[in-house]
Scaffold this motif. Sequence first.
Motif, mmCIF file in Angstrom:
data_model
loop_
_atom_site.group_PDB
_atom_site.id
_atom_site.type_symbol
_atom_site.label_atom_id
_atom_site.label_comp_id
_atom_site.label_asym_id
_atom_site.label_seq_id
_atom_site.Cartn_x
_atom_site.Cartn_y
_atom_site.Cartn_z
ATOM 1 N N ASP A 18 0.860 -1.196 0.000
ATOM 2 C CA ASP A 18 0.000 0.000 0.000
ATOM 3 C C ASP A 18 0.888 1.235 0.000
ATOM 4 O O ASP A 18 1.441 1.629 1.020
ATOM 5 C CB ASP A 18 -0.901 -0.013 1.237
ATOM 6 N N ARG A 73 -1.705 2.733 -11.854
ATOM 7 C CA ARG A 73 -2.502 2.139 -10.770
ATOM 8 C C ARG A 73 -2.173 2.783 -9.427
ATOM 9 O O ARG A 73 -3.065 3.064 -8.619
ATOM 10 C CB ARG A 73 -2.239 0.634 -10.713
ATOM 11 N N SER A 91 -3.332 17.123 -5.172
ATOM 12 C CA SER A 91 -3.047 17.074 -6.611
ATOM 13 C C SER A 91 -1.614 17.493 -6.926
ATOM 14 O O SER A 91 -1.009 16.997 -7.876
ATOM 15 C CB SER A 91 -4.036 17.967 -7.368
ATOM 16 N N LEU A 141 -3.695 6.313 -9.192
ATOM 17 C CA LEU A 141 -5.123 6.229 -8.860
ATOM 18 C C LEU A 141 -5.335 5.906 -7.391
ATOM 19 O O LEU A 141 -6.266 6.415 -6.747
ATOM 20 C CB LEU A 141 -5.790 5.156 -9.737
ATOM 21 N N ALA A 142 -4.436 5.080 -6.834
ATOM 22 C CA ALA A 142 -4.528 4.775 -5.401
ATOM 23 C C ALA A 142 -4.265 6.023 -4.579
ATOM 24 O O ALA A 142 -4.920 6.261 -3.548
ATOM 25 C CB ALA A 142 -3.532 3.670 -5.040
ATOM 26 N N CYS A 143 -3.329 6.846 -5.062
ATOM 27 C CA CYS A 143 -3.022 8.093 -4.343
ATOM 28 C C CYS A 143 -4.184 9.076 -4.408
ATOM 29 O O CYS A 143 -4.398 9.861 -3.476
ATOM 30 C CB CYS A 143 -1.756 8.738 -4.920
ATOM 31 N N LYS A 144 -4.950 9.044 -5.514
ATOM 32 C CA LYS A 144 -6.081 9.965 -5.663
ATOM 33 C C LYS A 144 -7.148 9.716 -4.614
ATOM 34 O O LYS A 144 -7.872 10.634 -4.220
ATOM 35 C CB LYS A 144 -6.694 9.830 -7.065
ATOM 36 N N THR A 145 -7.275 8.474 -4.174
ATOM 37 C CA THR A 145 -8.307 8.141 -3.179
ATOM 38 C C THR A 145 -7.805 8.326 -1.746
ATOM 39 O O THR A 145 -8.547 8.080 -0.793
ATOM 40 C CB THR A 145 -8.746 6.685 -3.359
ATOM 41 N N SER A 146 -6.559 8.769 -1.608
ATOM 42 C CA SER A 146 -5.981 8.963 -0.271
ATOM 43 C C SER A 146 -5.876 10.452 0.029
ATOM 44 O O SER A 146 -6.516 11.279 -0.613
ATOM 45 C CB SER A 146 -4.604 8.300 -0.192
ATOM 46 N N ASP A 147 -5.058 10.777 0.996
ATOM 47 C CA ASP A 147 -4.934 12.173 1.425
ATOM 48 C C ASP A 147 -3.946 12.979 0.589
ATOM 49 O O ASP A 147 -3.693 14.148 0.871
ATOM 50 C CB ASP A 147 -4.481 12.214 2.898
ATOM 51 N N TYR A 148 -3.320 12.369 -0.417
ATOM 52 C CA TYR A 148 -2.363 13.106 -1.239
ATOM 53 C C TYR A 148 -3.088 14.168 -2.057
ATOM 54 O O TYR A 148 -4.119 13.897 -2.694
ATOM 55 C CB TYR A 148 -1.615 12.167 -2.181
ATOM 56 N N THR A 193 0.200 4.263 -0.222
ATOM 57 C CA THR A 193 -0.309 5.429 0.508
ATOM 58 C C THR A 193 0.153 5.445 1.962
ATOM 59 O O THR A 193 0.003 6.450 2.647
ATOM 60 C CB THR A 193 -1.850 5.452 0.469
#
Length: 757
Positions: free
Chosen positions: A312, A340, A352, A343-350, A314
């Motif tokens: 993971d 991939r 833009s 996209l995982a980072c987009k759903t986390s607290d990171y 993130t």
Amino acid sequence: MSSSKAKSLSSLFFSAVKTSSKAKNSSPSSAKADVTIDRFLQSFEASSSGSVDKQLQKPKKTVSTLKKSSWSSSNDLTKKLTRDISSILWEVADVEKPQENTLEIPWVSLISCEDMSLRRKEISRERKQKWIFKNTLAHRFDKLVKMCGEKLGTETTVQVFGRLGRETGVKEYNALIGLCIEEARKSQDEEVLSRQLYKAFQLFNSMREGGFELGEETYGPFLIYLIDAQLVEEFHFFYEVIRDGNPNSVPRLGYYEMLLWIRLNNKDKIQELCNFIAVDGGEKSMVHENYFLALCASDQKEELLKLFEFVDITKVSSVDYVASIFESLGRLSLESVAKRLILACKTSDYGSDHMSHFIYSYAISLPNLGVEDIVLMFKSLHEKLELTPSLASYENLIAYSCNSLKVHMALDIAEQMCEAGLTLSIKTFHSILRAIEESQELNLVHNISSMISRHNLELNSETFKSMINISVRMKDFKGAYKMLHGLKEMNLMPTAGIYNAIMAGYFREVVFNEEIPVGSLNEIKSVLVSALAFHGQLCDAFGLYEEIKQAGSKLEPKAIIYLIDSFQSDGGLSKLLQLLEELNDSDYWAEGCQRIILYCVRFKHLSSAVDLLKQRKDRFCDDQMATEVICDEVFFQVVDSEPIDLKFGLRLLRAIEEELDLPPSRKALDFLLSACVFARDLHHSRIIWKEYQKADLPYNSLSYLRMYQALLASGNHSSANKILKKIPRDDPHVCSVIKACQVNYRYLSSLFVDSKE
């Protein structure tokens, strides 16, 4: 390194560690350590550079500090160390009252310089040196630590810096450990390697005892060396030393452990650690993260493809670590994995901005791609992942393009930024302007000017100065003045440098204007050559000089003298002799010849120096006194050289005597004897002392004083006492000099005797 050598080295190193306690108990007394330190400081004084009157300044610091006391206490020695090392570090000479400078007597008469242009040049150099000092202090400090470490050893060096009024800090320790690594890498001798490892061990221990935390900036480079050298036992030994000194380092040490097994290609160990990475929770999770980062840093594709299935990203502890993972994905061309993970980072607290930076890190790491393709990949990934490039990523991409001299691409990116409402930083503009100059695509400055106008960008005067300089180089004076007008519209004051850039360009254009009378044109060209040479622009100066020659004209004599003066390094003798042939006026020829002779002496061109002296003597046969004066200046140059080369000085003395039929003057011998004092050369001082008799020059008070100092400096006290008896004592200043010499050199001699005992 072979396994047999590694085992042999291990036994040497660990035997040294085992005897460390014994070595500490039998360590030299502080007095003898002081001897080593002081001897080192004396060698510093003998080799340090100074101003034109080095022969007066070299003994000044030693005597002025010694005459106040006999250094009987350690406090006095501490003060001396503080002054001497600080002055070395800061390159600032001690400033004392005139009456306290006991040895500042006219040991040698200084050569006066009536040419004010040379003085202005000297002042300019001094100002430049002060500016350079402010910008190179860190480099100079590292150089000082390295020099101390080489001459004193690490342990004594730590003592030296401890006496500077503050404890040795992390910066000093890191520099000393770096020295150990450098010496170890250079040597293939097992004993040398073992010694350097043991020194590093002592430094780590000293840091722990001093309360310093062993950070990665300290242990990282050292562990990398052990990994490169495949020293497994030593690696694990220092692993424990570092862990005990800084328990918080355990997770990061896992990174270096994985690198070790990768370097050894130990598949079993690598797989064992990879199996641990799936385990999560607590401190072990951080260790496993660093195992994973090591795999990324060394691009272990097979292992990474397996681990990316369940790691993971993130949860990685640092944004910089995540960026390094994307760099590895780029080097391995794993685009699908990169997408991939984004996209995982987009759903986390990171945010833009971070994700844009990850894409940038991936794109610039792709192998075998040109800048244009990297930019396309950067844009494509942002579009596919529905992300907007960040300001920082855009500017990083511009910097990358500029470093590759792809200026058109950098300008396109800058234009896109402006259209997107992003404001370019001044730093980014300057990087583009530098790339324009380096790529010689000067016309692109118009693109920048247009961009500024269209998007109402606000810049500073330095940016406009760079743009104006580029316009002037293109001979676009209209464009330069237009930029100057734009500067005023922004309420920025034009600087003298900006006006000078425009005027210099006009001046160069005037030089090649065919309507100007030939006489005036030649004078203008000569002034321009002089100005270029004076400001150190030798390539431009000689380029214009060659153009003038090809046009059938000649430079003014003053301009030729400026060109001769501009040579400050070896390798220009042929050009200097060519310039001398251009001088037809006798006075200017004599002046130019004199300066080239001194150049030859400075860079040890003996035959050329003697040949020029012969030419001058033959050309001015009625003025033997002037030739003798030049010969005296020649020997002053020998004293002023760094390092002093007495063999060259004696060869020069013999050559002048034999080929010019000129006996050595008292001044010439005085200069050489003074050089013996600074070099502490007993052998040559005796040779030169006999030259006085050969030349029928009776010894006088000053020659006796010089010889007395030379004998003391070289440690021959019995001969010095004999000379002392011949020195008249009716002059109080002479007595003061004698006393200062005794305090200085006798004390140093006693230190050396104690150290031998």
